[in-house]
Design an enzyme around this catalytic site. Structure first.
Site, mmCIF file in Angstrom:
data_model
loop_
_atom_site.group_PDB
_atom_site.id
_atom_site.type_symbol
_atom_site.label_atom_id
_atom_site.label_comp_id
_atom_site.label_asym_id
_atom_site.label_seq_id
_atom_site.Cartn_x
_atom_site.Cartn_y
_atom_site.Cartn_z
ATOM 1 C CB THR A 932 0.424 1.691 1.950
ATOM 2 O OG1 THR A 932 1.664 1.741 1.252
ATOM 3 C CG2 THR A 932 -0.597 1.017 1.065
ATOM 4 C CB CYS A 933 2.518 6.984 3.578
ATOM 5 S SG CYS A 933 3.733 7.818 4.585
ATOM 6 C CG PHE A 934 0.492 4.400 10.025
ATOM 7 C CD1 PHE A 934 -0.840 4.742 10.173
ATOM 8 C CD2 PHE A 934 1.239 4.165 11.156
ATOM 9 C CE1 PHE A 934 -1.405 4.830 11.434
ATOM 10 C CE2 PHE A 934 0.684 4.259 12.412
ATOM 11 C CZ PHE A 934 -0.637 4.590 12.564
#
Length: 965
Positions: A932-934
């Site tokens: 979930t790394c943006f």
């Protein structure tokens, strides 16, 4: 000869009357000997006569006539002659002598055989004349002996225990036989004899359970006929005797079938030899016994005593209120004085009125536990024959102390842990009746009409039950090892969960109503961790007393502990049990089913990595660290629940449930099992999927349906509004429901063909009546919501529970499971997401670009765009139930350096794609374990906020963005 001597009795002359011989001193003894011989012959010969045969039946009538004629002087016309009145006493003694002789010749035993042959059959062969004669004959010894205790016992054992005797005698209005019973106070005499324990023991010794039940049935019907003889004395003794007779029958009732038992239509499995002559009378016995909970007996036994008590209680409080409000000074303290005075009105368990009510309830509770196959009828009678019975009983509980006698019952339990006292039987009867009452209650009756029970009554009732059970369990008053076998626990817990279920369906209690405020969460959770029996029992039976958030944490903890126990790790690179599957975008269901359906539950619980193949047949870039699998899972579930596949149908409010025509799909049950496993996997991993299920379907695969506490009718409106309207119309129909010509069957259109289903065996031939319409309504609702789709539900449930341990299911109610699966519809809380975001590469919460990002998300994005953004960065469009603090893995934003000469718009897109490219080329350059790394640019200062907004919106709404997330 019999005809001749009977005919001679019509003469008033001692010369022509056979009685005249007895008047001769020389011939008196010879006459007496002769008439005894004649009457004994009449008596004994009846053993060999069959009332079914016409000739035999005439012979029986003649012999009965002979017996009647010579056991009473009333038919002797010679006694009407002048001067004969002085002989009346002596001749009565002669009759007594004759009757005594007959008694010694097994009179009652022979009459018993005759009655059984004539009455215990499909077609009764003993008619009014014979029955009247038999009644006269059998009562005559009692009259002549002035109700001798010994003869009364013989009469009860041999005659009054004949199946359906009083029923047959009472068939005609103003029956002469019944008039004889009333005239000679037979009911009262029976009560007087049976009130003595020694006489009851004699009856028990002589009769087996079956005939004791017949005696009870006759006694109940006679009480129904002769209630004008009821007074407090006879009511009290009748209650005691009836209870003891039921308890005697109860000792022959067993729970299971065996080689020494047979099925009894009233008692259930019965451990005595089967008597075929009794089987044909069971319907009559049911009618007789039903008078105990219907009509005049019910009024005398429980309605009137409860109503009188409640009325007196109301008058006391009214008088107290008026006394405390006579002047202005007293009005100031009136409320305090009333509360103080009320304490004096609380009754203790040794109070006479409490004992009286509890003994009455004990009778009915014993009837419920003995007459097992009539249990529903008893509950219906107590709940609906007079709708105020249960309500008045509930008010009566309020006179036992605060919170409806909560402390009084707890103290009583500590002194009587066996729960066999009449006070607990009163409580159990109330709970069992209320459970059925709530099950039958529809929403209009419960929420709108509220007659007689108001919603506040259900709130107070649930408070009483909730706290009683908690205090009893926490004080170890129930044996923790066998609480499930404790009848008091079962009754109270079942009612509690019935009310809780209704509140879950449609709220009427405050949000914190179900929580126990006295509970210390930290110590309770510690006890749970140590697996202390009391804590484990409380959690398994009453999880709702803990806050929802705590139960969610427990659930996640159980899953983590299970993963460790079976050797699963969180790191996909070190986990030897991880599985890689390849899925084509155009064949998500087919490829997923083919590769995942063959995996064991253990393998499915491990990490599943997904490699997507795009429309061009190329592998999509990226390494799955849960994110791609989450997307696969959500997309699979969405596609498989599409009604166009015919696996699932939609309710009127667009909620999903299994389609009963799903069999058109090949291997449809295997597909249901696969879908159940996928949904179980989503719940197991804490992934919420935006799929709205029908609540009745969730209830079934989560184990919340079935049992006496569940009513199919409650949720039928959400599935079939038309059927729900029709069934409620049937329920409220005031006239004779048989006029509608309904039967226990239903015609259904299956693929253009009309198919008839029976709601019960032989249902097509069973008409719906006023007596069975409630049963019909629930069977019809159950057919529509369960029976039609039970195979699909079973397959889905099997798959779901192969992943989710069935022991965890009671942790949550049906709406809570729905929320656990699909999340809730509350707006996304991006402030919570911001608080739990991790930053890398130089970004921090106060950085200008980060401030721009959160400002755009909170103020510029619509709710739909917020959901798209959340799906873009987490693969789920809904937030975790416990908030973003529990998002696994945590949401991260990383800064990636780019050159100043690159076009900003292109760079945003390329950097998002580049993230996966970098990782693919250099696996060692990993981010912290996170899908979930943006990635955001460290944009040059001259770039504007609206550029970020536009490119961010493009990224989360474009198809490419979804594929690359």
């Amino acid at each position: 000869m019999c005809r001749y001597i009977i005919q001679s009795l019509d003469s008033e002359s001692h010369v022509y009357s056979y009685i005249g011989v007895a008047l001769s001193k020389d011939r008196h003894l010879l006459w007496l000997s002769q008439i005894k011989k004649i009457l004994c012959c009449c008596l004994t010969e009846m053993q060999n006569l069959n009332p079914e045969q016409t000739i035999d039946y005439k012979s029986i009538l003649l012999r009965l006539h002979t017996l009647i004629s010579f056991t009473s002087i009333k038919t002797w016309n010679v006694m009407k002659a002048s001067g004969m009145e002085r002989l009346e006493t002596g001749m009565n003694q002669v009759c007594s002598n004759i009757v005594g002789c007959l008694i010694n010749q097994n009179f009652y035993y022979i009459i018993k055989g005759l009655l059984i042959k004539g009455l215990c059959r499909n077609t009764v062969t003993l008619h009014d004349v014979a029955l009247t004669a038999i009644t006269t004959l059998t009562i005559r010894p009692l009259i002549l002996s002035k109700q001798s205790e010994k003869l009364m016992l013989m009469y009860m054992i041999h005659v009054f225990s004949i199946p359906g005797l009083i029923y047959h005698l009472n068939k005609k209005d103003n029956s002469l036989s019944i008039q004889l019973f009333k005239q000679h106070n037979i009911f009262n005499k029976i009560i007087d004899v049976l009130k003595l324990d020694r006489n009851l023991e004699s009856v028990f010794d002589a009769l087996e359970g079956n005939y004791t039940l017949c005696l009870l049935a006759n006694l109940v019907e006679l009480a129904q006929i002769d209630t004008e003889k009821f007074c407090s004395y006879y009511i009290s003794n009748f209650i005691d005797i009836t209870t003891k007779l039921l308890k005697f029958c109860q000792q022959y009732v067993v729970a299971k079938k065996s080689n020494t038992t047979y099925w009894h239509p009233i008692l259930g499995w019965f451990k005595q030899p089967e008597d075929q002559s009794l089987q044909v009378t069971m319907d009559i016995l049911k009618i007789q016994l039903s008078y105990l909970w219907t009509g005049k007996i019910l009024t005398f036994l429980i309605c009137d005593p409860l109503s009188d008590l409640i009325e007196r209680e109301s008058l006391k409080k009214l008088d107290l209120h008026q006394t405390c409000s006579k002047n202005i000074f007293r009005q100031t303290f009136s409320e305090f004085r009333i509360n103080q005075q009320n304490k004096k009105f609380y009754r203790k368990f040794d109070n006479i009125e409490v004992k009286k009510i509890s003994l009455i309830c004990s009778l009915y509770y014993t009837a419920v536990t003995t007459l097992r196959e009539m249990k529903s009828a008893i509950f219906s009678g107590l709940s609906y024959e007079d709708k105020n019975i249960l309500h008045n009983l509930w008010i009566f509980f309020g006179t036992l102390g605060p919170h409806c006698g909560l402390k009084a019952f707890i103290d009583h339990l500590s002194k009587n842990p066996e729960c066999t006292s009449s006070e607990f039987q009163m409580l159990m009867l109330f709970c069992d009746c209320m459970t059925r009452y709530i099950t039958v209650l529809d929403d209009i009756e419960m929420y709108e009409q509220q007659d007689p029970f108001k919603l506040i009554d259900f709130v107070q009732m649930s408070y009483f039950l909730n706290h009683f059970l908690f205090k009893a369990m926490s004080s170890n008053l129930f044996n923790t090892e066998c609480a499930d076998q404790n009848v008091l626990f079962i009754s109270m817990h079942t009612l509690l969960m019935s009310i809780y279920r209704r509140d879950c369906q449609k709220k009427f209690c405050k949000d914190d109503h179900w929580l126990i405020k006295e509970i210390r969460l930290s110590s309770f959770l510690t006890d749970l961790e140590k697996k202390k029996p009391v804590a484990v029992l409380i959690l398994s039976k009453m999880p709702h007393i803990l806050p929802h958030s705590e139960r969610l944490l427990l659930f996640r903890k159980y899953i983590s502990e299970e993963k460790i126990a079976i050797g699963l790790t969180e790191n996909i690179y070190s986990n030897s049990l991880s599985t890689l599957i390849t899925v084509h975008r155009s064949r998500i269901i087919e490829d997923g089913y083919r590769q995942l359906s063959i995996l064991s539950p253990k393998a499915l619980k491990s990490i599943i990595r997904v490699r997507f193949v795009n429309e061009q047949g190329l592998d999509e870039a990226g390494i799955d660290q849960d994110g791609v699998f989450k997307e696969f899972l959500e997309e699979t579930i969405k596609k498989v629940f599409n009604p166009s596949l015919n696996l699932f149908s939609m309710t009127s409010d667009n909620r999903l449930y299994p389609s009963y025509t799903s069999s058109v799909q090949d291997n449809h049950l295997l597909l249901f099992e696969f879908v159940g496993r996928m949904l179980g996997k989503a719940v197991y991993e804490g992934i919420v999927v935006d799929v709205p299920f029908a609540s009745f379907f969730v209830s079934q695969f989560c184990g919340q349906s079935g049992g006496v506490m569940y009513s199919w009718l409650d949720e039928l409106a959400s599935l079939d509004q038309e059927l729900y309207r029709s069934l409620t119309m049937v329920k409220r129909h005031k006239g004779d429901i048989s006029d509608l010509e309904l039967s226990f069957s239903v015609d259904d259109n299956v693929m253009g063909k009309i198919v008839t289903y029976e709601l019960k065996p032989g249902g097509k031939a069973i008409p719906v009546t006023n007596e069975n319409k409630i049963n019909y309504i629930h069977l019809m609702a159950g057919f529509r919501m369960y029976v039609q789709i039970k195979e699909q539900i079973a397959a889905f449930t099997r798959g779901f529970r192969s992943i989710i341990n069935p022991e965890w299911l009671p942790l949550f109610s049906t709406p809570e499971w729905q929320k656990l699966i699909s999340g809730d519809n509350s707006p996304l809380d991006f402030r919570d997401l911001r608080r739990h975001t991790q930053y890398y590469g130089g970004f921090h919460d106060k950085h200008k670009i980060i401030c721009w990002l959160w400002d755009i998300l909170e103020n510029d994005f619509s709710e739909t765009e917020k959901a798209l953004f959340l799906k873009f960065v987490t693969s789920c469009s809904k937030s975790p139930l416990l908030g973003f603090a529990h998002l696994e893995p945590p949401f991260s934003i990383r800064c990636v350096e780019v050159g100043d000469d690159e076009d900003v718009g292109d760079t945003i897109g390329s950097v998002i794609r580049g993230f996966f490219t970098i990782r693919k080329k250099d696996p060692q350059n990993r981010l912290p374990t996170s899908s979930t790394c943006f990635n955001l640019l460290k944009l040059p200062n001259y770039q504007k906020k609206n550029t970020l907004r536009e490119k961010l919106r493009y990224a989360v709404t474009s198809n490419t963005g979804f594929e690359l997330s």
